[in-house]
Design a protein around this motif. Sequence first.
Motif, PDB file in Angstrom:
ATOM      1  N   GLU A   6      63.393 102.912  57.239  1.00  0.00           N
ATOM      2  CA  GLU A   6      63.191 102.551  58.216  1.00  0.00           C
ATOM      3  C   GLU A   6      63.958 101.642  58.955  1.00  0.00           C
ATOM      4  N   GLY A   7      65.124 100.473  58.230  1.00  0.00           N
ATOM      5  CA  GLY A   7      65.744 100.045  59.403  1.00  0.00           C
ATOM      6  C   GLY A   7      66.839 100.394  59.831  1.00  0.00           C
ATOM      7  N   PHE A   8      66.992 101.607  59.106  1.00  0.00           N
ATOM      8  CA  PHE A   8      68.322 102.740  60.410  1.00  0.00           C
ATOM      9  C   PHE A   8      68.246 103.006  61.015  1.00  0.00           C
ATOM     10  N   LEU A   9      66.649 103.679  61.005  1.00  0.00           N
ATOM     11  CA  LEU A   9      66.325 104.041  62.356  1.00  0.00           C
ATOM     12  C   LEU A   9      66.178 103.335  63.395  1.00  0.00           C
ATOM     13  N   GLN A  10      66.056 102.360  63.063  1.00  0.00           N
ATOM     14  CA  GLN A  10      65.527 100.980  63.709  1.00  0.00           C
ATOM     15  C   GLN A  10      66.879 100.955  64.599  1.00  0.00           C
ATOM     16  N   ALA A  11      67.873 100.476  63.474  1.00  0.00           N
ATOM     17  CA  ALA A  11      69.271 100.242  64.678  1.00  0.00           C
ATOM     18  C   ALA A  11      69.321 100.812  65.484  1.00  0.00           C
ATOM     19  N   LEU A  12      69.204 102.023  65.139  1.00  0.00           N
ATOM     20  CA  LEU A  12      69.802 103.817  65.500  1.00  0.00           C
ATOM     21  C   LEU A  12      69.353 103.020  67.372  1.00  0.00           C
ATOM     22  N   SER A  13      67.818 103.483  66.875  1.00  0.00           N
ATOM     23  CA  SER A  13      67.638 103.829  67.850  1.00  0.00           C
ATOM     24  C   SER A  13      67.700 102.452  69.215  1.00  0.00           C
ATOM     25  N   ALA A  14      67.861 101.190  68.465  1.00  0.00           N
ATOM     26  CA  ALA A  14      68.316  99.136  69.074  1.00  0.00           C
ATOM     27  C   ALA A  14      69.898 100.130  69.764  1.00  0.00           C
ATOM     28  N   GLY A  15      70.798 100.720  68.938  1.00  0.00           N
ATOM     29  CA  GLY A  15      71.751 101.365  69.373  1.00  0.00           C
ATOM     30  C   GLY A  15      72.246 102.446  70.260  1.00  0.00           C
ATOM     31  N   LEU A 145      57.415  92.041  79.756  1.00  0.00           N
ATOM     32  CA  LEU A 145      58.162  93.422  78.698  1.00  0.00           C
ATOM     33  C   LEU A 145      58.684  93.419  77.769  1.00  0.00           C
ATOM     34  N   SER A 146      59.511  91.789  77.786  1.00  0.00           N
ATOM     35  CA  SER A 146      60.775  91.759  77.116  1.00  0.00           C
ATOM     36  C   SER A 146      60.351  91.367  75.542  1.00  0.00           C
ATOM     37  N   SER A 147      58.780  91.242  75.802  1.00  0.00           N
ATOM     38  CA  SER A 147      58.518  89.915  74.410  1.00  0.00           C
ATOM     39  C   SER A 147      57.332  91.303  73.907  1.00  0.00           C
ATOM     40  N   SER A 148      57.687  92.474  74.125  1.00  0.00           N
ATOM     41  CA  SER A 148      56.634  93.366  73.572  1.00  0.00           C
ATOM     42  C   SER A 148      56.687  94.921  73.176  1.00  0.00           C
ATOM     43  N   ALA A 149      56.056  95.330  72.216  1.00  0.00           N
ATOM     44  CA  ALA A 149      57.424  96.684  71.783  1.00  0.00           C
ATOM     45  C   ALA A 149      55.689  97.699  72.247  1.00  0.00           C
ATOM     46  N   TRP A 150      56.230  98.809  72.261  1.00  0.00           N
ATOM     47  CA  TRP A 150      55.806 100.145  71.794  1.00  0.00           C
ATOM     48  C   TRP A 150      56.168 100.279  70.199  1.00  0.00           C
ATOM     49  N   VAL A 151      55.037 101.357  69.111  1.00  0.00           N
ATOM     50  CA  VAL A 151      55.478 101.664  67.894  1.00  0.00           C
ATOM     51  C   VAL A 151      54.986 102.579  68.129  1.00  0.00           C
ATOM     52  N   GLY A 167      63.515  99.414  76.617  1.00  0.00           N
ATOM     53  CA  GLY A 167      63.162 101.135  76.393  1.00  0.00           C
ATOM     54  C   GLY A 167      63.512 101.613  78.333  1.00  0.00           C
ATOM     55  N   ILE A 168      62.770 100.875  78.583  1.00  0.00           N
ATOM     56  CA  ILE A 168      62.276 100.884  80.328  1.00  0.00           C
ATOM     57  C   ILE A 168      64.408 101.098  81.029  1.00  0.00           C
ATOM     58  N   ASP A 169      65.254 100.315  80.042  1.00  0.00           N
ATOM     59  CA  ASP A 169      65.959  99.902  80.464  1.00  0.00           C
ATOM     60  C   ASP A 169      67.077 101.122  80.646  1.00  0.00           C
ATOM     61  N   ALA A 170      67.078 102.065  79.307  1.00  0.00           N
ATOM     62  CA  ALA A 170      67.441 102.782  78.884  1.00  0.00           C
ATOM     63  C   ALA A 170      67.187 104.454  79.788  1.00  0.00           C
ATOM     64  N   VAL A 171      65.748 103.845  79.764  1.00  0.00           N
ATOM     65  CA  VAL A 171      65.299 105.324  80.324  1.00  0.00           C
ATOM     66  C   VAL A 171      66.640 105.107  82.275  1.00  0.00           C
ATOM     67  N   VAL A 172      65.633 103.978  82.590  1.00  0.00           N
ATOM     68  CA  VAL A 172      67.002 103.504  83.586  1.00  0.00           C
ATOM     69  C   VAL A 172      68.333 104.050  83.985  1.00  0.00           C
ATOM     70  N   SER A 173      68.919 103.834  82.723  1.00  0.00           N
ATOM     71  CA  SER A 173      70.107 104.059  83.001  1.00  0.00           C
ATOM     72  C   SER A 173      70.528 105.072  82.670  1.00  0.00           C
TER      73      SER A 173
END
Lengths: 315, 235
Positions: A6-15, A145-151, A167-173
């Motif tokens: 879980e930690g790995f996937l979390q870091a991967l998605s954040a990355g 939105l900075s302080s809420s999350a999708w699960v 998430g939106i930042d990445a989509v816009v990028s």
Amino acid sequence: MTQALEGFLQALSAGILIGAVYGLMCVGLGLIFGVMRVINFAHGDFMMLGMYAAFYLFTALGVQAAFGNAFGPFVAILLAGPILALFGYAIHLALISRVSGTRTSALEGEGHYAQLILTLGIALILQNGGLIVFGSVLASIRTPLSSSAWVLGPFFDISIFINKARGIDAVVSFIAMILLTLLITRSRIGKSLRAAADNPTAATYMGIDVDRAHRVAFALGSGITAIAGGLLATNYPFHPFVGVEYVIVMYAGVVLGGMGSIIGAFWGGMTIGLVQQMSTLILPTQLQNAAIFVVFLLIIFFRPQGFFGRVVERT
Amino acid sequence: MLRIEALTAGYSAIPVLNGVSIDVEQGQFVAIVGPNGAGKTTLFKTISGIVQPSAGSIMFEDRDLLSVPPAQRAHLGIAHVPEGRQVFPSLTVMENLEMGAMTEAGQRDWKHNIERIFEWLPVLAERRGQFAGTLSGGQQQMLAIGRGLASSPKLLMLDEPSMGLAPTIADFIFERLIEIRRQSRLTILLVEQRVAEALESADHGYVIEAGRVALEGNNQTLRADDRIRKAYLGM
Ligand SMILES: Nc1ncnc2c1ncn2[C@@H]1O[C@H](COP(=O)(O)OP(=O)(O)OP(=O)(O)O)[C@@H](O)[C@H]1O
Ligand SMILES: [Mg+2]
């Protein structure tokens, strides 16, 4: 075991999320370097201006009132792009064009020294001017939105949290990157930018105004990095000297991607985002930046031309 | 069509061209020959605006070319196929041709031009998706010529299209040029080291030596000239 995964996937998605924004930031610089071969030391400071432009558009100039707290910031950020593009256009017209392009094609080496000094000078003026105009207080572009999350999930007990703003930042990028890629590869303007980069003299023979092509690239690169900066500002506070922190990441990304490759710069930035986030799994946070540069050196050691280094030479 | 008078030009302080005068009439095929370093490429660069002259004039269709910015000159109808080919290596063959067609006339005639170019230089059609940097020297030269033709030029300037190519390839390219000229009636200004071929097919020729026109004349007078026969034709 599950926890580690879980930690790995979390870091991967954040990355991936932060990497997309870094990628966009690097592409702005990569475009300018790729087309003009000018090293713009002030690029981080252009990004800082983009952050403040988005900030003031949002807070003082009515975007918040018109579009609300949640999506207003993103509207302001997208508007900061064209504003900084105009700024870049003007800076090129007034200053950069004097030490680059056709004016210096006869004196290659001296042109580069003048460019270094000029862009360093612009950087210093923007940083200190920023301090006077914006003050030294940390600013940030806040959205709820900075302080809420999708699960995502749970899949087999594993859930991944995606910060909504990131998430939106990445989509816009990603969308910005796709549009830019289409522009560069398909449009007449994009092709003439690439031709001017490949061989400015031959481009002139084709009737392409090389200095104008450079100006377009400079404006486009400034606008793109400004958008990336605004996106970062939804999660990280900033100040007039913030450009100094990011300009190193930008150059690392551009070098990793292969100097001159515009698409490569995006993947260079993405790599940096991934390494930065993944390193938190095994290293203390203070060492994040050290990890980036160790990986950077390793990649450059084994692949000095970067991921997308040119296979064909410039004539 | 192109009238160059008493042109003096060079690099920084070094003079290369010294009072060169050259005339190209509409529909003519004019060849320029001369030893290495004579200033032929410098002449072409001055016509294209890459080198600034210090004296003299260049008129193109009654227009003062020297007052036209370099990037605008292609739009007047001058296509420069430069020495050493100078294709855009990271662009595909098709994209290189599209760059040739940046001029208004090139845009307008694109469909017609590309058909003819592919007919004259079929290898470009076969390789249309390939990066120009990965083409062979001969193919790059054909691309450079095709790129020039794609602009629908009034005047086609070719700087040593046979440079660095194997004799059979150079022959082939020369033969293609003659064919293109026969079908299109284009006005051509050619710089060439292959003096015999150049003078044979051209209407008019100039010999440039050390930055000056040493000799000029029509096809017969030049080929009959003793100096040319000795110095260039090895007779
Ligand atoms: N960029 C430059 N800077 C300084 N001198 C140059 C430059 N380009 C050419 N020259 C000099 O100008 C002179 C004429 O060169 P140019 O290329 O015009 O000759 P050329 O007649 O085209 O020769 P070739 O047949 O070898 O192509 C040469 O002495 C050359 O060394
Ligand atoms: Mg030459």
